[in-house]
Design an enzyme around this catalytic site. Structure first.
Site, PDB file in Angstrom:
ATOM      1  N   HIS A  73     -27.621  26.630  32.889  1.00 39.40           N
ATOM      2  CA  HIS A  73     -26.798  27.718  32.345  1.00 39.40           C
ATOM      3  C   HIS A  73     -27.419  29.087  32.568  1.00 39.40           C
ATOM      4  CE1 HIS A  73     -24.732  24.636  29.453  1.00 39.40           C
ATOM      5  NE2 HIS A  73     -24.340  24.532  30.709  1.00 39.40           N
ATOM      6  N   GLY A  77     -32.357  17.279  22.092  1.00 37.60           N
ATOM      7  CA  GLY A  77     -31.835  18.444  21.369  1.00 37.60           C
ATOM      8  C   GLY A  77     -30.562  19.017  21.939  1.00 37.60           C
ATOM      9  N   ASP A 116     -33.706  30.479  27.624  1.00 37.95           N
ATOM     10  CA  ASP A 116     -34.817  31.246  27.038  1.00 37.95           C
ATOM     11  C   ASP A 116     -36.119  31.177  27.835  1.00 37.95           C
ATOM     12  OD1 ASP A 116     -34.804  28.585  24.578  1.00 37.95           O
ATOM     13  OD2 ASP A 116     -35.969  28.665  26.438  1.00 37.95           O
ATOM     14  N   GLN A 167     -30.299  23.322  29.483  1.00 39.35           N
ATOM     15  CA  GLN A 167     -29.100  24.131  29.202  1.00 39.35           C
ATOM     16  C   GLN A 167     -29.529  25.442  28.527  1.00 39.35           C
ATOM     17  OE1 GLN A 167     -25.643  21.294  27.789  1.00 39.35           O
ATOM     18  NE2 GLN A 167     -27.593  20.499  27.056  1.00 39.35           N
ATOM     19  N   ASN A 168     -30.804  25.538  28.232  1.00 39.71           N
ATOM     20  CA  ASN A 168     -31.313  26.703  27.508  1.00 39.71           C
ATOM     21  C   ASN A 168     -31.575  27.857  28.469  1.00 39.71           C
ATOM     22  OD1 ASN A 168     -31.188  25.018  25.304  1.00 39.71           O
ATOM     23  ND2 ASN A 168     -33.359  24.484  25.372  1.00 39.71           N
TER      24      ASN A 168
HETATM   25  P1  OAD Z   1     -25.946  22.809  20.289  1.00 36.55           P
HETATM   26  O1  OAD Z   1     -26.225  23.878  19.281  1.00 36.55           O
HETATM   27  O2  OAD Z   1     -24.534  22.440  20.594  1.00 36.55           O
HETATM   28  O3  OAD Z   1     -26.679  21.449  19.846  1.00 36.55           O
HETATM   29  C1  OAD Z   1     -28.035  21.462  19.456  1.00 36.55           C
HETATM   30  C2  OAD Z   1     -28.410  20.021  19.139  1.00 36.55           C
HETATM   31  O4  OAD Z   1     -29.786  19.968  18.811  1.00 36.55           O
HETATM   32  C3  OAD Z   1     -27.635  19.453  17.946  1.00 36.55           C
HETATM   33  O5  OAD Z   1     -27.298  18.109  18.226  1.00 36.55           O
HETATM   34  C4  OAD Z   1     -28.660  19.542  16.810  1.00 36.55           C
HETATM   35  O6  OAD Z   1     -28.458  18.490  15.868  1.00 36.55           O
HETATM   36  C5  OAD Z   1     -29.939  19.308  17.565  1.00 36.55           C
HETATM   37  N1  OAD Z   1     -31.150  19.865  16.965  1.00 36.55           N
HETATM   38  C6  OAD Z   1     -31.262  20.969  16.190  1.00 36.55           C
HETATM   39  N2  OAD Z   1     -32.579  21.197  15.914  1.00 36.55           N
HETATM   40  C7  OAD Z   1     -33.291  20.220  16.548  1.00 36.55           C
HETATM   41  C8  OAD Z   1     -34.671  19.917  16.672  1.00 36.55           C
HETATM   42  N3  OAD Z   1     -35.610  20.666  16.066  1.00 36.55           N
HETATM   43  N4  OAD Z   1     -35.039  18.841  17.411  1.00 36.55           N
HETATM   44  C9  OAD Z   1     -34.100  18.069  18.023  1.00 36.55           C
HETATM   45  N5  OAD Z   1     -32.766  18.298  17.946  1.00 36.55           N
HETATM   46  C10 OAD Z   1     -32.377  19.360  17.216  1.00 36.55           C
HETATM   47  O7  OAD Z   1     -26.705  23.222  21.643  1.00 36.55           O
HETATM   48  P2  OAD Z   1     -26.535  22.588  23.084  1.00 36.55           P
HETATM   49  O8  OAD Z   1     -26.260  21.133  23.038  1.00 36.55           O
HETATM   50  O9  OAD Z   1     -27.675  23.048  23.895  1.00 36.55           O
HETATM   51  O10 OAD Z   1     -23.520  26.709  26.825  1.00 36.55           O
HETATM   52  O11 OAD Z   1     -25.203  23.350  23.596  1.00 36.55           O
HETATM   53  C11 OAD Z   1     -24.799  23.113  24.939  1.00 36.55           C
HETATM   54  C12 OAD Z   1     -24.185  24.374  25.454  1.00 36.55           C
HETATM   55  O12 OAD Z   1     -23.104  24.785  24.589  1.00 36.55           O
HETATM   56  C13 OAD Z   1     -25.112  25.571  25.480  1.00 36.55           C
HETATM   57  O13 OAD Z   1     -25.941  25.586  26.610  1.00 36.55           O
HETATM   58  C14 OAD Z   1     -24.123  26.713  25.522  1.00 36.55           C
HETATM   59  C15 OAD Z   1     -23.101  26.234  24.508  1.00 36.55           C
HETATM   60  O14 OAD Z   1     -21.815  26.670  24.816  1.00 36.55           O
HETATM   61  C16 OAD Z   1     -23.274  27.941  27.383  1.00 36.55           C
HETATM   62  O15 OAD Z   1     -23.546  28.973  26.796  1.00 36.55           O
HETATM   63  C17 OAD Z   1     -22.645  27.880  28.741  1.00 36.55           C
END
Ligand code: OAD
Length: 272
Positions: free
Chosen positions: A129, A197, A114, A111-112
């Protein structure tokens, strides 16, 4: 509280990684957090803590104020270009290479936006994404990879004169059909699914673990915090991806080198 190195759940996940015929890994912003890329929903440090996503990450926001939206995305693009893969990215690339050398399938869905997975050596990455490193002309559809420096004027325009927008999926937009199709096909065939993550709240990706589990795949979550997926998966590994993934790789005999801090930041046109 991170999982202990001798926890039986780690051994179970490593055994599944060593034997699975068809592996699917889904990553979210947490997989890039240790590279310095802000996540979205982390209360204090996440991007959305400072900005209202719906003011910036929608077609309506772009139409209303293309300068504000493109300045924000170019700031994120430059931030991301200054980041390097972390040991979690490197471990996934090594695990994919190991599976391929043994004739086993390994599909990385992210979903990243980067491209740090590609910079770490992962191949065939399915970008659900899109990517912030490519921008397209809203007039001609032509796609550009801007050089590794900020745009010199906002909103940026293509040589054809159309506004440029980042090649990312905005709220309310459909996922790239070819990416979604690749994800569905991989999940339909997998016997091991690992979510890394991701907060597990944005569909369709948030539904992939349940979909894989319903088909009989072993499902695993690697996350620093509890999420809705934590109660869905078979094996829940609490901790950071930069710690847990290299540990799993080491249990398969793979050594993950720590990233060299003197590596130059990425240039445009880096491995995609
Ligand atoms: P989120 O910011 O919603 O969630 C990040 C997750 O990673 C959370 O559950 C954190 O607890 C966890 N986390 C943080 N640091 C970590 C680490 N070092 N190791 C493991 N886990 C860690 O991001 P996404 O789930 O990617 O969509 O969000 C999904 C989508 O929502 C994104 O792609 C974006 C956003 O809207 C669009 O832009 C279309």
């Amino acid at each position: 509280m991170s999982i202990a190195p001798d926890d039986p759940r780690l051994r179970a996940a490593a055994a599944a990684l060593a034997s699975a015929r068809s592996i699917v890994v889904l990553t979210g912003a947490g997989a890039s957090a240790e590279s310095g890329v802000p996540t979205f929903r982390d209360a204090m440090t996440g991007l959305w803590a400072k900005y209202d996503a719906h003011q910036l990450a929608t077609p309506e926001a772009f139409a209303r104020d293309p300068e504000l939206v493109t300045r924000w995305y170019d700031w994120r693009r430059m931030l991301v270009l200054g980041c390097r893969p972390n040991p979690g990215h490197l471990a996934l690339a090594a695990l994919q290479a190991r599976a391929a050398s043994e004739g086993r399938s390994f599909t990385l869905l992210t979903q990243n936006v980067d491209r740090l997975h590609q910079a770490a050596g992962s191949t065939g990455v399915v970008e659900l994404h899109g990517t912030i490193l490519q921008w397209r002309c809203t007039k001609t559809g032509e796609v550009f990879e801007p050089p590794p420096r900020p745009f010199d004027s906002f909103p940026p325009r293509s040589p054809a004169g159309g506004l440029l927008r980042p090649c990312v999926v905005w709220f309310g937009e459909a996922l790239p059909p070819e990416a979604l199709d690749a994800a569905e096909r991989a999940i339909a065939a997998c016997d091991l699914f690992i979510a890394v993550g991701t907060s597990g709240v944005v569909y369709p990706a948030a539904g992939f673990a349940a979909q894989a589990g319903a088909r009989g795949a072993v499902t695993v979550e690697i996350n620093r915090d509890p999420t809705p997926l934590s109660d869905v998966v078979d094996i829940c590994l609490r901790g950071t991806s930069g710690q847990i993934l290299p540990r799993l790789a080491a249990m398969l005999g793979l050594t993950i080198a720590a990233p060299q801090n003197d590596n130059p930041p990425r240039q445009a046109g880096s491995p995609t």
